[in-house]
Design an enzyme around this catalytic site. Structure first.
Site, PDB file in Angstrom:
ATOM      1  N   HIS A 182      -4.241  -5.787   5.827  1.00  0.00           N
ATOM      2  CA  HIS A 182      -4.564  -6.238   4.468  1.00  0.00           C
ATOM      3  C   HIS A 182      -3.260  -6.634   3.805  1.00  0.00           C
ATOM      4  CE1 HIS A 182      -5.968  -6.414   0.378  1.00  0.00           C
ATOM      5  NE2 HIS A 182      -7.202  -6.207   0.770  1.00  0.00           N
ATOM      6  N   ARG A 189      -6.236 -10.422  -6.704  1.00  0.00           N
ATOM      7  CA  ARG A 189      -5.900 -11.842  -6.537  1.00  0.00           C
ATOM      8  C   ARG A 189      -7.077 -12.730  -6.931  1.00  0.00           C
ATOM      9  NH1 ARG A 189      -4.983 -12.151  -0.874  1.00  0.00           N
ATOM     10  NH2 ARG A 189      -5.440  -9.936  -0.771  1.00  0.00           N
TER      11      ARG A 189
END
Lengths: 227, 535
Positions: free
Chosen positions: B320, B340
């Protein structure tokens, strides 16, 4: 980086550990290979609920061992398992009304508002606030206030009226999610379309494409704008 | 503010460039640029960290050394010391693993009339599912379709996914959401009931359904509560499986569990076994930190492999892109991709963007590793590299209070260490997050070993070589339900009498000897060992 060692006590036993560690890491540093009292290590699962105080202070404090740094003279204990009452119910057999919650958890009416639950919550949830909402039958409020509960049970361990708040709150959230939250029309519609086979052809076509053709389709995708 | 002063100074750079960055969009990479970036910097391409398997159905395939050691290990069991003829439990369906896939499978098998036992290593619900913050995908909106979802999944997985599995995933997705809602899961919605959905890395439509940033926890606690409400499901906590049981014909017929409280074995005779043991991040491939649950040690892969099950895609792991790099106490913990999705940019030491923030995870992770290995990263006091994730941008883009409202778990996690993520950027570096591969399954979760089913992260194929955000929660529900149904139906057709043996283990030991594989390792390992190793 030089480690600054501090004195802590685990189940009464003296250990020196770096002050940068969390309680969980300090226990491992001291040599405990944990089986109970450890879970996601990220503050989500409530497995590592712990009670401590510092030498000379009578106050009991509560924390998640994975999220709390050690302090000098900590006297630590793990709570291996708290035997909280949880009646059986089938959500699908409930109508989704507030009085059902009090029928399943009648003891919620015994709350006398001491607020110890709120003070013991490592998630900073207004526990008393949602208990009050349960009592007055405001299920949406319970769902909203209790949403961040990780079910560690520390509130139950401290409650003088022995209320199983986290389980009662979960029942309310489930009732809210199933019965009270507005339904999504687009979801029902899409499920019907899938059952009618509306997308079977498009999927079959995609399944039949070569890697190169798929790559071209992928590169040519239109992307939904952010706003 | 708890950033030490050298980091404080660097934050100035992030602040200075913010106004300019608010207006700029980093361009998405072209396919060939992505390919080059992955080959140069993705951990899957570090050849020296892989080993080639010598025994078993995947002999000749490569996998991380840490996993290879466990797959080629011996069992700690002595078949002569187990009373297989008198099992402690008998059931139709034994589910190994009590996370999202395990609970979904157990509930569905129960719905289909099977006698179900769940055996789980820690508490019921202690699993990676509980920790999934970001969301769950389903193409249920007007501008979306299962076919568009399909294409996104394939693009994310480098077009190597098993098409039939992807088809099952995207077709069952809306129904999985409805199933969860009927169990009481609270999704984020608009007042008219329509789902609030957002983008994830690699999605072409906003199809990420969320429950604030406790999506996995909300799903898991609901499933757990439902399992505990079922009179007939037996839950054995702190009882991991340490070996499957097989008939003389090599068909699966149960498992040996280890009761961790009593340190004693339990024999379970089962007409069908569903492995739902999840991932293996706690094996710390290549020394990476991990976002995974304490119990994620790849047990299911080991058990299935020794019983003869073929594995798929075990040479690819997901890192990740945004694991915590500072503070030290939570290094490796996840910073959800939702950060994000909401608009936070990734920024190097110069305050420059270096990647479009919503490229697929493998691409973003590679870009961060590139910045750090080319000295454009930030060295933390703990000696870890990182880059900035500019979280205060979310507040500017979406209004004050958005961070606290949309990311309460993240806010809380950092506030515990004195960092206010709505006001200060955070430091991130890739963390070992997901096992892209696992036991090879068909769309009904069957394996090549009769009566052995696999669901969730322990299975391999649906995500190809890289998984998109929001498809793992979906995978656990879709394939958990499929496995539960298939196993319950299969149990109805299988006779009650099953001759329990550990013949496959004896065969495995002979194989190791034949191939000259000498091992001192016993697997599964069950739990990681983080005790201090004194010099």
């Amino acid at each position: 980086m030089k480690e600054n060692l501090i004195d802590i006590y685990i189940m009464g036993e003296h250990h020196q550990v770096p002050d940068s560690l969390t309680i969980l890491q300090a226990m491992e540093y001291a040599g405990y290979r944990l089986v109970r009292g450890v879970g996601c290590r990220g503050g989500f699962c409530g497995a590592c609920a712990t009670v401590y105080r510092t030498t000379g202070d009578y106050h009991l404090k509560f924390a998640l061992a994975c999220q709390t740094k050690v302090e000098p003279d900590m006297q630590l204990a793990m709570i291996p398992f708290f035997p909280a009452h949880r009646p059986r119910y089938r959500l699908s057999e409930l109508k989704g009304t507030a009085d059902e919650v009090l029928r399943i958890y009648p003891e919620m009416l015994r709350c006398y508002g001491c607020n110890t639950c709120t003070k013991s919550c490592p998630q900073d949830i207004d526990v008393l606030g949602y208990v009050s909402a349960i009592v007055r039958g405001d299920i949406p409020a319970v769902a909203d206030i209790s949403f961040d509960c990780i079910m560690c049970g520390l509130c139950v361990s401290r409650c003088p009226a022995e209320l199983v708040k986290h389980h009662a709150a979960l029942l309310c959230r489930r009732i809210y999610g199933r019965n009270l939250a507005p339904r999504s029309e687009h979801l029902q519609k899409r499920i019907a379309e899938i059952r009618e086979g509306k997308f079977a052809h498009a999927l079959a076509e995609l399944k039949g494409l070569s890697k190169k053709e798929l790559q071209e389709r992928y590169a040519a995708r239109d992307i939904e704008p952010e706003e | 503010m708890s950033y030490p002063s050298p980091l404080q100074e660097l934050i100035t750079k992030v602040k200075e460039t913010r106004e300019r960055r608010l207006k700029e969009t980093y361009p998405r990479l072209k396919p060939e640029e992505k390919e080059k970036l992955l080959k140069q910097f993705h951990p899957d391409y570090r050849a020296e960290t892989f080993a080639t398997l010598r025994v078993g159905p995947n002999a000749g395939d490569r996998t991380p050394k840490e996993l290879a050691a466990l797959l080629e290990a011996d069992s700690s069991l002595d078949p002569n010391k187990l009373a297989l003829e008198s099992p402690d439990y008998t059931c139709d369906v034994l589910v190994i693993g009590g996370g999202g896939a395990g609970c979904a499978a157990a509930l569905t098998a129960d719905d289909h009339g099977a006698r179900v036992i769940i055996a789980t290593k820690l508490r019921l619900g202690d699993a990676n599912t509980m920790m999934a913050q970001g969301g769950i995908q389903a193409a249920d909106k007007e501008n979306d379709s299962p076919a568009i979802h399909y294409l996104d999944v394939l693009g994310g997985g480098h077009f190597e996914n098993v098409p039939e599995l992807v088809e099952a995933l995207v077709t069952d997705a809306p129904e999985a959401i409805q199933w969860l809602e009927n169990l009481g899961v609270i999704f984020d919605k608009n007042p008219d009931g329509s789902m609030k959905t957002i983008h994830g890395g690699g999605t072409s439509r906003k199809r990420m359904h969320t429950c604030r940033d406790y999506t996995g926890a909300e799903i898991m606690r609901t499933l757990r509560d439902e399992v505990k409400s079922r009179d007939k499901i037996i839950v054995l906590e702190f009882c991991p499986a340490v070996e499957l049981l097989t008939t003389p014909e090599g068909e699966v017929a149960g498992a040996v569990l280890l009761n961790l409280n009593l340190n004693s074995y339990l024999i379970v005779k089962a007409k069908n076994v569903i492995i739902a043991t999840g991932g293996s991040g706690r094996l710390h491939y290549q020394g990476f930190p991990t976002s995974n649950h304490y119990g994620a040690t790849g047990d299911g892969l080991v058990l299935a492999y020794r019983a003869g099950a073929r594995l798929a895609f075990i040479d690819t792991m997901q890192y990740h892109p945004t694991g915590v790099a500072f503070p030290q106490q939570i290094v490796g913990q996840l910073v959800t991709e939702k950060v994000r999705s909401l608009g936070a940019q990734l920024v190097n030491i110069q305050g420059e963007q270096f990647i479009f923030p919503l490229e697929t995870r493998d691409v973003v992770a590679s870009a961060i590793i590139r910045e750090c290995s080319e000295n454009r990263g930030i060295k933390t006091p703990g000696g870890v590299d990182g880059v900035w994730l500019d979280t205060p941008m979310i507040e500017i883009l979406r209004g004050q209070g958005t961070v606290k409202r949309e990311l309460p778990a993240m806010v809380r996690q950092f506030a515990r260490f004195g960092i206010e993520i709505d006001k200060e950027p955070i430091l991130v570096f890739p963390t070992l997050h997901y096992q892209n591969g696992g036991v090879a399954i068909d769309p009904f979760c069957s394996t090549n070993v009769p009566f052995l089913f696999v669901a969730g992260e322990a299975s391999g194929g649906v995500h190809g070589r890289n998984r998109l955000m929001g498809n793992s929660l979906l995978d656990t529900i879709v394939f958990g339900r499929r496995a539960g149904k298939a196993a319950a139906e299969s149990a109805q057709k299988r006779p009650d009498h099953l001759n329990l043996t550990l013949n496959h283990l004896e065969k495995w030991r002979r194989l190791l000897k034949e191939k000259g594989v000498e091992t001192k390792v016993f697997s599964p390992v069950l739990l990681p060992d983080y005790t201090r190793k004194k010099a």
